[in-house]
Design an enzyme around this catalytic site. Structure first.
Site, PDB file in Angstrom:
ATOM      1  N   ALA A   1      -4.867   4.277  -4.018  1.00 18.76           N
ATOM      2  CA  ALA A   1      -5.569   5.100  -3.025  1.00 18.76           C
ATOM      3  C   ALA A   1      -6.743   5.736  -3.755  1.00 18.76           C
ATOM      4  CB  ALA A   1      -4.629   6.163  -2.472  1.00 18.76           C
ATOM      5  N   GLY A   2      -7.948   5.624  -3.196  1.00 18.57           N
ATOM      6  CA  GLY A   2      -9.134   6.164  -3.874  1.00 18.57           C
ATOM      7  C   GLY A   2      -9.251   5.578  -5.271  1.00 18.57           C
TER       8      GLY A   2
ATOM      9  N   LYS B   1       0.887  -1.167   0.000  1.00 12.86           N
ATOM     10  CA  LYS B   1       0.000   0.000   0.000  1.00 12.86           C
ATOM     11  C   LYS B   1       0.922   1.213   0.000  1.00 12.86           C
ATOM     12  CE  LYS B   1      -3.772   2.477   0.746  1.00 12.86           C
ATOM     13  NZ  LYS B   1      -5.049   2.497   0.024  1.00 12.86           N
TER      14      LYS B   1
HETATM   15 MG   LIG Z   1      -8.332   0.773   1.069  1.00 20.94          MG
END
Ligand SMILES: [Mg+2]
Ligand SMILES: Nc1ncnc2c1ncn2[C@@H]1O[C@H](COP(=O)(O)OP(=O)(O)O)[C@@H](O)[C@H]1O
Length: 234
Positions: free
Chosen positions: A115-116, A38
């Protein structure tokens, strides 16, 4: 040969984290050593159980420390660029790409959760789509299954292609039994017809607290894993 998948969505809160964890569990059943990354998260402290990194770590049963999963973490619940500005941190894209390389060297396949959606700014000159392009892996799009999703999903697919990305599939996530929307049973067809992209499955909304077991099961039961694996050329 790609070493991973970039997971995006038509927006925030659509299910990237849950589906990424589920994919990791399902891919492990096929014998792959799966890593998760991430690159930028915001909204919680790095070690908060609610942060994406910690949810991924727990649901996907990753033993590695959280720093191996998350590159940048900001507490403010806003988009990455603003969160970084508030924290007075300059996001360095090379650091993210370096992190990707490190994960790649350690695993058969790496799942990167964006992200988004694609047009979310990471820096003033750099969006999630730009990051996905630099990483260069096939793109998986998570979308909701209800009315409105055809427009959002087709737009995301078109922009992805325009930016030089390679969208390989869509997963519709979070269909509740009580959803009465007449469009539901037709949305996959319209997405496939208009965007020329396969819808690999529809994942139901899970009412109970999410567990690794449940998430793994719904992925295996509702997502065409063989087609996904084929399309990412693992
Ligand atoms: Mg998420
Ligand atoms: N299929 C599902 N069943 C139950 N809850 C879900 C499901 N998919 C997502 N959620 C919940 O919805 C919220 C948003 O999902 P998340 O995966 O965090 O989205 P994103 O990563 O795209 O922001 C989270 O609270 C998550 O636990």
């Amino acid at each position: 040969m790609s070493k991973g998948i970039f997971i995006t969505a038509t927006g925030t809160g659509i299910g990237k984290t849950v589906i990424t964890a589920g994919l990791a569990l399902a891919l492990r059943d096929y014998g792959y050593d799966v890593g998760i990354l991430k690159p930028v998260q915001s909204g919680h402290a790095l070690d908060s159980p609610e942060s994406d990194g910690m949810v991924l770590k727990k649901l996907a049963q990753i033993t590695a420390p959280i720093e191996e999963i998350v590159t940048y973490s900001f507490s403010e619940p806003v988009a990455p660029q603003l969160a970084a500005e508030i924290a007075a941190v300059e996001i360095d894209r090379m650091r993210i790409l370096q992190h990707v390389e490190e994960r790649k060297a350690k695993h058969d396949v790496v799942l990167v959760e964006g992200a988004g959606g694609l047009m979310v700014p990471i820096r003033h000159d750099y969006s999630v789509a730009d990051l996905a392009k630099e990483i260069g892996w096939p793109l998986l799009i998570i979308a909701n299954p209800l009315l409105g999703t055809v427009n959002h999903t087709v737009l995301t697919t078109f922009v992805a292609r325009q930016m030089g990305l390679h969208p390989v599939g869509v997963i519709l996530n979070g269909l509740r039994e009580t959803d009465q929307d007449l469009s539901v049973e037709h949305n996959s067809r319209f997405i496939e017809q208009m965007a020329q992209i396969p819808v690999l499955g529809t994942v139901p909304w899970l009412e109970a607290d999410l567990s690794s077991h449940m998430v793994r099961q719904v992925m295996r039961q509702n997502v065409n894993m063989t087609e996904l694996i084929k399309s990412i050329d693992l």
